[in-house]
Design a protein around this motif. Structure first.
Motif, PDB file in Angstrom:
ATOM      1  N   LYS A  37       0.864  -1.173   0.000  1.00 57.02           N
ATOM      2  CA  LYS A  37       0.000   0.000   0.000  1.00 57.02           C
ATOM      3  C   LYS A  37       0.901   1.223   0.000  1.00 57.02           C
ATOM      4  N   VAL A  38       0.306   2.393  -0.122  1.00 58.14           N
ATOM      5  CA  VAL A  38       1.054   3.646  -0.042  1.00 58.14           C
ATOM      6  C   VAL A  38       0.349   4.540   0.965  1.00 58.14           C
ATOM      7  N   ASP A  39       1.080   4.942   1.993  1.00 57.41           N
ATOM      8  CA  ASP A  39       0.575   5.906   2.966  1.00 57.41           C
ATOM      9  C   ASP A  39       1.449   7.140   2.920  1.00 57.41           C
ATOM     10  N   ARG A  40       0.819   8.319   2.848  1.00 50.46           N
ATOM     11  CA  ARG A  40       1.564   9.570   3.013  1.00 50.46           C
ATOM     12  C   ARG A  40       1.500   9.886   4.492  1.00 50.46           C
ATOM     13  N   VAL A  41       2.670  10.146   5.090  1.00 54.36           N
ATOM     14  CA  VAL A  41       2.766  10.320   6.543  1.00 54.36           C
ATOM     15  C   VAL A  41       3.599  11.552   6.888  1.00 54.36           C
ATOM     16  N   SER A  42       3.604  11.895   8.152  1.00 52.91           N
ATOM     17  CA  SER A  42       4.437  12.997   8.649  1.00 52.91           C
ATOM     18  C   SER A  42       5.895  12.545   8.697  1.00 52.91           C
ATOM     19  N   GLU A  43       6.793  13.498   8.894  1.00 55.32           N
ATOM     20  CA  GLU A  43       8.216  13.170   8.989  1.00 55.32           C
ATOM     21  C   GLU A  43       8.492  12.235  10.165  1.00 55.32           C
ATOM     22  N   SER A  44       7.876  12.508  11.300  1.00 52.38           N
ATOM     23  CA  SER A  44       8.067  11.664  12.478  1.00 52.38           C
ATOM     24  C   SER A  44       7.580  10.239  12.219  1.00 52.38           C
ATOM     25  N   TYR A  93       7.289   8.822   9.334  1.00 44.43           N
ATOM     26  CA  TYR A  93       8.207   8.252   8.341  1.00 44.43           C
ATOM     27  C   TYR A  93       9.442   7.687   9.049  1.00 44.43           C
ATOM     28  N   ASN A  94      10.034   8.502   9.916  1.00 42.79           N
ATOM     29  CA  ASN A  94      11.251   8.073  10.623  1.00 42.79           C
ATOM     30  C   ASN A  94      11.013   6.869  11.513  1.00 42.79           C
ATOM     31  N   ASN A  95       9.798   6.753  12.079  1.00 44.69           N
ATOM     32  CA  ASN A  95       9.478   5.661  13.001  1.00 44.69           C
ATOM     33  C   ASN A  95       8.634   4.562  12.363  1.00 44.69           C
ATOM     34  N   CYS A  96       8.354   4.681  11.061  1.00 43.74           N
ATOM     35  CA  CYS A  96       7.532   3.698  10.333  1.00 43.74           C
ATOM     36  C   CYS A  96       6.190   3.457  10.999  1.00 43.74           C
ATOM     37  N   THR A 130       8.853  18.695   1.874  1.00 43.06           N
ATOM     38  CA  THR A 130       9.158  17.270   1.777  1.00 43.06           C
ATOM     39  C   THR A 130       7.900  16.451   2.026  1.00 43.06           C
ATOM     40  N   GLN A 131       7.658  15.495   1.146  1.00 42.48           N
ATOM     41  CA  GLN A 131       6.532  14.569   1.270  1.00 42.48           C
ATOM     42  C   GLN A 131       7.098  13.207   1.664  1.00 42.48           C
ATOM     43  N   TYR A 132       6.420  12.513   2.565  1.00 43.11           N
ATOM     44  CA  TYR A 132       6.901  11.235   3.083  1.00 43.11           C
ATOM     45  C   TYR A 132       5.889  10.132   2.789  1.00 43.11           C
ATOM     46  N   PHE A 133       6.382   9.013   2.276  1.00 41.51           N
ATOM     47  CA  PHE A 133       5.532   7.880   1.922  1.00 41.51           C
ATOM     48  C   PHE A 133       6.132   6.604   2.495  1.00 41.51           C
ATOM     49  N   ILE A 134       5.261   5.725   2.984  1.00 42.20           N
ATOM     50  CA  ILE A 134       5.703   4.426   3.494  1.00 42.20           C
ATOM     51  C   ILE A 134       4.726   3.341   3.033  1.00 42.20           C
ATOM     52  N   GLY A 183       6.455  -4.877   8.537  1.00 46.39           N
ATOM     53  CA  GLY A 183       7.860  -5.101   8.227  1.00 46.39           C
ATOM     54  C   GLY A 183       8.374  -4.435   6.965  1.00 46.39           C
ATOM     55  N   HIS A 184       7.505  -3.915   6.128  1.00 46.00           N
ATOM     56  CA  HIS A 184       7.951  -3.355   4.852  1.00 46.00           C
ATOM     57  C   HIS A 184       8.697  -2.024   5.022  1.00 46.00           C
ATOM     58  N   CYS A 185       8.148  -1.095   5.794  1.00 43.54           N
ATOM     59  CA  CYS A 185       8.805   0.193   5.997  1.00 43.54           C
ATOM     60  C   CYS A 185      10.154   0.026   6.708  1.00 43.54           C
ATOM     61  N   PRO A 186      10.217  -0.727   7.813  1.00 43.56           N
ATOM     62  CA  PRO A 186      11.519  -0.913   8.455  1.00 43.56           C
ATOM     63  C   PRO A 186      12.530  -1.598   7.525  1.00 43.56           C
ATOM     64  N   GLY A 187      12.027  -2.339   6.540  1.00 47.24           N
ATOM     65  CA  GLY A 187      12.891  -2.990   5.565  1.00 47.24           C
ATOM     66  C   GLY A 187      13.316  -2.069   4.427  1.00 47.24           C
TER      67      GLY A 187
END
Length: 178
Positions: free
Chosen positions: A61-68, A70-73, A96-100, A105-109
């Protein structure tokens, strides 16, 4: 008066419109695990009006998230969530736009993407003012330039261009007829 209106109309018709660049995230690999998205972003200049295209299968999937987040998945506070397999994100504002990928396990990977967007220049070039042209990445395919102006709110300058043409044509019709 009609001569001036005609000259302005001709100028608007021959002036180039602003075109957006469409970036396929991950190029031919798409939005998937095991891809270096930090490297993919390197050397690219993303502008307001450009479009990110995420191509992915059912596990992603695609989620647009905040910087925090993004950094913490963290995906529980997603600003936008998409799961259609072919997500188009219009880059509407500088910053800056952030996507995860919110799948376990996908974002931490490494399945996350940070894209810095700069304001579009009126000249239609893809280089920020005062900066040297960016060097294209040596791997992957180059972004494809759309063959028509970007649509919707993503292309502010396109809207101005077409609205100015409509006003000028109306003015020209009134000047000639009246």
């Amino acid at each position: 008066m009609a001569t001036m209106a005609t000259a302005l109309l001709i100028l608007l018709l021959v002036a180039p419109a602003v075109y957006a660049v469409e970036y396929t995230v991950g190029d031919t690999s798409g939005w998937t695990q095991g891809f270096d998205y930090t490297g993919w972003v390197s050397g690219k200049t993303f502008k307001v009006g450009d479009v990110l295209v995420f191509n992915y299968g059912g596990l992603h999937k695609v989620d647009r998230v905040s910087e925090s987040d993004y950094n913490n998945c963290v995906s529980s506070n997603a600003l936008e969530s998409h799961d259609d397999g072919n997500t188009r994100i219009n880059l509407k504002a500088p910053g800056t736009q952030y996507f995860i990928c919110p799948s376990a396990g996908h974002c931490p990977g490494g399945m996350k993407l940070a894209v810095t967007v700069v304001a579009a220049s009126p000249s239609g070039t893809n280089t920020p003012s005062g900066s040297p042209p960016s060097t294209p990445a040596t791997t992957g395919t180059p972004p494809s330039t759309t063959s028509s102006p970007a649509n919707g709110a993503a292309c502010f300058f396109c809207s101005l261009y077409y609205n100015a043409m409509a006003v000028l044509i109306s003015f020209l019709v009134v000047a000639v007829m009246g």
